[in-house]
Each structure stands twice: as structure tokens, then as C-alpha cells.
Scaffold this active site. Structure first.
Site, mmCIF file in Angstrom:
data_model
loop_
_atom_site.group_PDB
_atom_site.id
_atom_site.type_symbol
_atom_site.label_atom_id
_atom_site.label_comp_id
_atom_site.label_asym_id
_atom_site.label_seq_id
_atom_site.Cartn_x
_atom_site.Cartn_y
_atom_site.Cartn_z
ATOM 1 N N GLY A 1 -12.756 -55.135 31.774
ATOM 2 C CA GLY A 1 -11.762 -54.767 32.768
ATOM 3 C C GLY A 1 -10.850 -53.677 32.229
ATOM 4 O O GLY A 1 -10.684 -53.551 31.010
ATOM 5 N N GLN B 1 -3.246 -48.650 31.557
ATOM 6 C CA GLN B 1 -3.877 -48.512 30.237
ATOM 7 C C GLN B 1 -4.365 -47.091 29.974
ATOM 8 O O GLN B 1 -4.615 -46.731 28.826
ATOM 9 C CB GLN B 1 -5.053 -49.493 30.099
ATOM 10 C CG GLN B 1 -4.631 -50.943 30.058
ATOM 11 C CD GLN B 1 -5.833 -51.850 29.901
ATOM 12 O OE1 GLN B 1 -6.471 -52.197 30.872
ATOM 13 N NE2 GLN B 1 -6.157 -52.206 28.673
ATOM 14 N N CYS C 1 -8.268 -57.315 24.636
ATOM 15 C CA CYS C 1 -7.770 -56.235 25.486
ATOM 16 C C CYS C 1 -8.025 -54.902 24.789
ATOM 17 O O CYS C 1 -7.783 -54.780 23.586
ATOM 18 C CB CYS C 1 -6.272 -56.441 25.714
ATOM 19 S SG CYS C 1 -5.526 -55.192 26.767
ATOM 20 N N LEU C 2 -8.487 -53.905 25.554
ATOM 21 C CA LEU C 2 -8.761 -52.587 24.964
ATOM 22 C C LEU C 2 -7.482 -51.944 24.421
ATOM 23 O O LEU C 2 -7.551 -51.062 23.573
ATOM 24 C CB LEU C 2 -9.419 -51.667 25.997
ATOM 25 C CG LEU C 2 -10.793 -52.118 26.512
ATOM 26 C CD1 LEU C 2 -11.326 -51.129 27.547
ATOM 27 C CD2 LEU C 2 -11.782 -52.282 25.371
ATOM 28 N N HIS D 1 -5.657 -61.254 33.975
ATOM 29 C CA HIS D 1 -5.348 -60.400 32.820
ATOM 30 C C HIS D 1 -5.072 -58.960 33.276
ATOM 31 O O HIS D 1 -4.059 -58.366 32.895
ATOM 32 C CB HIS D 1 -6.532 -60.448 31.832
ATOM 33 C CG HIS D 1 -6.417 -59.521 30.669
ATOM 34 N ND1 HIS D 1 -6.339 -59.969 29.366
ATOM 35 C CD2 HIS D 1 -6.368 -58.163 30.597
ATOM 36 C CE1 HIS D 1 -6.230 -58.919 28.556
ATOM 37 N NE2 HIS D 1 -6.254 -57.819 29.264
ATOM 38 N N GLU D 2 -5.963 -58.418 34.127
ATOM 39 C CA GLU D 2 -5.812 -57.021 34.566
ATOM 40 C C GLU D 2 -4.603 -56.852 35.486
ATOM 41 O O GLU D 2 -3.899 -55.849 35.424
ATOM 42 C CB GLU D 2 -7.083 -56.531 35.266
ATOM 43 C CG GLU D 2 -8.342 -56.531 34.399
ATOM 44 C CD GLU D 2 -8.169 -55.850 33.056
ATOM 45 O OE1 GLU D 2 -7.375 -54.901 32.950
ATOM 46 O OE2 GLU D 2 -8.818 -56.294 32.095
ATOM 47 N N HIS E 1 -1.417 -56.357 33.682
ATOM 48 C CA HIS E 1 -1.186 -54.978 33.222
ATOM 49 C C HIS E 1 -0.370 -54.189 34.250
ATOM 50 O O HIS E 1 0.417 -53.318 33.885
ATOM 51 C CB HIS E 1 -2.515 -54.255 32.999
ATOM 52 C CG HIS E 1 -3.171 -54.534 31.678
ATOM 53 N ND1 HIS E 1 -2.577 -54.228 30.476
ATOM 54 C CD2 HIS E 1 -4.378 -55.072 31.361
ATOM 55 C CE1 HIS E 1 -3.393 -54.570 29.483
ATOM 56 N NE2 HIS E 1 -4.486 -55.096 29.979
HETATM 57 NI NI NI Z 1 -6.128 -55.744 28.838
#
Ligand code: NI
Length: 172
Positions: free
Chosen positions: A46, A51, A95-96, A137-138, A141
């Protein structure tokens, strides 16, 4: 399509609230395409617009993907949780924007989400299992919340210290 730069903790943009997308137009779709390409390139499931430095409420995900196929890409614009289960579940998240780290996070087992799709059409989805976790989670963000912000102070510090250590070792 283009690979975008993914911002990493503690970049301040990651802690800001994103604005609603006013219109789903070609520019928005191009960004979604680039975000998906960036997510695949980074082996993520995701990716949310903040991000990649864009404070707009949109995200992409593909929780069915594996190393051999692209799975089922999904696009969520202005997503809102309109119902959540009482039950919660604990799962391991990464997470990226917090590369190489992971921790157990508690999430709602099921959520119902209203959103606009890739074509700007209003949709609703009842998500459970891994999809429900990835979506929560997304969506976090979009409100400037990272999964590490949902950990106890002790656990959060452990993840951040490990991230900093990994970075030091990589830069030597
Ligand atoms: Ni993330």
C-alpha cells in the site's frame, strides 16, 4: 509512469493531515498510476499520497500481489470509514516510510469504507482480513499518523532506534 521518491520518517509531511481531493481528473489518475508503480517497485502492499509528498486524500494498495503477478490494484480517493466492528485484531505491520522495520499493531477486524474510485465514482466496500488492516494503515497516513504512532512509547522508541541504527550502518 514514473517512480516517485518515498518520504521516510521523520519527514514532517508524514505528520500532516491531507486535504480532500476536489476533482478526480487526469492529473489525479496520473499520480495514482505513479504511486502504484512506486509501490510495486518498493515491494509494498500500500502507498498513500502523503508518502510521496502530496497532501491529498488518496491511496493505492494491492494486497493480493506476489513476486510473480501484479494482483489486484485498488485505488481509494477521499476514503471514509462509515462503520467499524467492535472486534479488534493484532497484526504485524511495516511501512515504506519506516523501511526495514515492523511491529504488531491493533486494528479493527472489519470496516466499511466509502470512497471514490479511479474514475471518480462513489463506492463502498466491506473490508476484513488483511485488506481491512492495510486500508486502516494507509488511511492513517492521510491523517498524518504512522503505524509507529500507534505503539506504546517504549515500542515506538525501539523501532525508531533500530531504524536509525540501520541507516548508520548503511551509510558507513
Ligand atoms: Ni505506511
Amino acid at each position: 509512469m514514473a517512480i516517485l521518491k518515498v518520504l521516510e520518517y521523520p519527514h514532517p509531511i508524514l505528520h500532516q493531515k491531507a486535504e480532500k481531493v476536489a476533482e478526480v481528473n487526469a492529473e489525479v489518475r496520473r499520480l495514482l498510476d505513479d504511486m502504484l508503480e512506486t509501490m510495486y517497485d518498493d515491494d509494498g502492499v500500500g502507498l498513500a499520497a502523503p508518502q510521496v509528498g502530496v497532501l491529498q486524500r488518496m491511496l493505492v494498495l494491492d494486497y493480493e500481489r506476489d513476486e510473480h503477478s501484479k494482483g489486484n490494484p485498488m485505488y481509494f480517493i477521499n476514503p471514509e470509514i462509515i462503520w467499524r466492528s467492535d472486534e479488534k485484531v493484532c497484526g504485524t505491520e511495516g511501512c515504506l516510510s519506516v523501511p526495514g522495520q515492523s511491529a504488531e499493531v491493533e486494528r479493527f477486524t472489519q470496516i466499511r469504507v466509502r470512497y471514490l474510485d479511479y474514475h471518480g465514482k462513489e463506492q463502498e466496500i466491506l473490508a476484513d482480513g488483511f485488506l481491512a488492516i492495510v486500508l486502516q494503515h494507509e488511511m492513517d497516513h492521510l491523517d498524518g499518523i504512522l503505524y509507529i504512532d500507534r505503539l506504546s512509547r517504549l515500542k515506538r522508541n525501539m523501532v525508531v532506534k533500530k531504524l536509525e541504527k540501520d541507516r548508520r550502518e548503511k551509510s558507513v
